[in-house]
Enzyme design. Structure first.
Site, PDB file in Angstrom:
ATOM      1  N   GLN A 145      29.200  -9.110  -4.096  1.00  8.58           N
ATOM      2  CA  GLN A 145      28.460  -7.888  -4.641  1.00  8.58           C
ATOM      3  C   GLN A 145      27.414  -8.238  -5.797  1.00  8.58           C
ATOM      4  O   GLN A 145      26.735  -7.324  -6.164  1.00  8.58           O
ATOM      5  CB  GLN A 145      29.462  -6.738  -5.155  1.00  8.58           C
ATOM      6  N   CYS A 152      31.403  -2.391  -6.202  1.00 13.15           N
ATOM      7  CA  CYS A 152      32.589  -2.655  -5.684  1.00 13.15           C
ATOM      8  C   CYS A 152      33.291  -1.659  -4.865  1.00 13.15           C
ATOM      9  O   CYS A 152      33.943  -1.808  -3.836  1.00 13.15           O
ATOM     10  CB  CYS A 152      33.618  -3.022  -6.921  1.00 13.15           C
ATOM     11  N   HIS A 287      37.641  -1.215 -11.487  1.00 17.20           N
ATOM     12  CA  HIS A 287      37.165  -2.203 -10.286  1.00 17.20           C
ATOM     13  C   HIS A 287      37.949  -1.745  -8.909  1.00 17.20           C
ATOM     14  O   HIS A 287      39.236  -1.676  -8.811  1.00 17.20           O
ATOM     15  CB  HIS A 287      37.468  -3.527 -10.754  1.00 17.20           C
ATOM     16  N   ASN A 309      38.637  -9.601  -3.487  1.00 21.57           N
ATOM     17  CA  ASN A 309      37.752  -9.148  -4.161  1.00 21.57           C
ATOM     18  C   ASN A 309      36.343  -9.387  -3.447  1.00 21.57           C
ATOM     19  O   ASN A 309      36.286  -9.778  -2.165  1.00 21.57           O
ATOM     20  CB  ASN A 309      37.733 -10.050  -5.477  1.00 21.57           C
TER      21      ASN A 309
END
Length: 344
Positions: A145, A152, A287, A309
């Site tokens: 990203q 996110c 996040h 992630n």
């Protein structure tokens, strides 16, 4: 001109600029200067091509400060280590502003009864001692990203839907985060942040295009119409909050989208090992990630969650991280159990 040649030229310009602007260019290079030159060779192409001498000097000072922090932290025998990765010339404040999502902890918009336990998991449900959806081939490739976009929430939601589609059809799809950034604007704010569960609402209503048909640009854009939708869902569910045992049972059923509190500097520079937060209880999460498994970490022996992630494969442990589990009386470190959602 190919992109690899352009990158090589840009790195050469950066190195030349750095050497010519250094106050030490007439003396022997210091170890930190050598380290920064090596870092520029690897990550310089990720930086803007219009960096001035003053900008580069500033970046060097930030890099030097981060390296001092990294070396000190790694000497203290923590359960995880840090590294001078691609974010090492950014301040924690810059990283937080660009990539962490201030809206991740605000879920007051959801009415009572708008979600429920669709998977029928209860306190009596037994779940495996460990689980890993990556090893089972259900999880798609790690994406990135980080083009100065706080998206996110979109990446976490899309990763969950991609895994669900694989479980349902056996096919590995790559779906569009950019469509959510551009089009899911009734509550979410694109690169300025959003909520994964609201993304599920959008996908249930409209479906979602593939990443080939609607590629990621890492910036807010105009919503495209008449795009072929490659996947859809019925809605979303929510796992029981503040309970790690229940979360494990949900994760053993499918990957789960969660929000967590990420320390702007330690998370930014995370490398390997079991990441943890100092305190337990409620966090203002910042996040969104995807929980793809859990178990015991091989090197440390600690119980942990396995996290996918969205900062690219050159962050963390090939794009993944391990987060400490069963350390806060089941509530979860870093707020991991506060907002667990899944598509259906």
């Amino acid at each position: 001109m190919s992109s690899s040649i352009k990158n090589s030229i840009f790195i050469f310009i950066l190195l030349t600029t750095f050497l010519s602007s250094s106050s030490y260019n007439t003396t022997q290079e210091s170890p930190i200067e050598k380290r920064y030159k090596k870092w520029l060779t690897r990550y310089g192409n990720l930086r803007p091509s219009n960096l001035s001498n003053m900008d580069l000097k500033k970046r060097f000072e930030i890099y030097k400060d981060n390296v001092q922090f990294i070396d000190k932290f790694n000497s203290e025998n923590h359960s995880f280590t840090l590294i001078d990765n691609k974010f090492a010339d950014m301040t924690p404040k810059e990283f937080k502003a660009k990539f962490l999502n201030e809206k991740a902890g605000n879920h007051t918009h959801l009415k009572r009864g708008s979600y429920r336990n669709h998977l029928n998991i209860s306190q009596e449900t037994s779940c495996p001692a460990s689980w890993n959806w990556v090893a089972k081939g259900v999880v798609g490739p790690v994406k990135d990203q980080t083009k100065y976009c706080g998206s996110c929430w979109a990446f976490s939601a899309v990763a969950a839907v991609e895994s669900l589609m694989h479980l349902k059809t056996g096919k590995q799809l790559s779906l569009s985060e950019q469509e959510l950034v551009d089009c899911d604007t009734s509550y979410n704010k694109g690169c300025k942040g959003g909520l994964k569960e609201m993304a599920f609402c959008y996908i249930a209503k409209y479906g979602l295009a593939s990443s080939n048909d609607y590629p990621y640009i890492g910036a807010d854009g105009k919503c495209k119409s008449n795009i072929k939708r490659s996947a859809t869902i019925y809605g979303f569910g929510k796992a029981k909050t503040r309970n790690e045992k229940w979360l494990a049972c949900y994760v053993a059923n499918r990957p789960i989208s969660v929000s967590m509190w990420s320390h702007p500097r330690k998370f930014m520079l995370y490398h390997r090992g079991v990441y943890s937060c100092r305190r337990c209880g409620h966090y203002e999460t910042n996040h969104a990630v995807l929980v793809v498994g859990y178990g015991r970490h091989k090197s440390t022996g600690l119980n942990c969650w396995f996290i996918k992630n969205s900062h690219g494969k050159d962050w963390g442990d090939n794009g993944y991280m391990y987060l400490q589990r069963n350390a806060c009386d089941g509530i979860g470190v870093c707020g991991i159990t506060q907002t667990p959602y899944y598509p259906i």
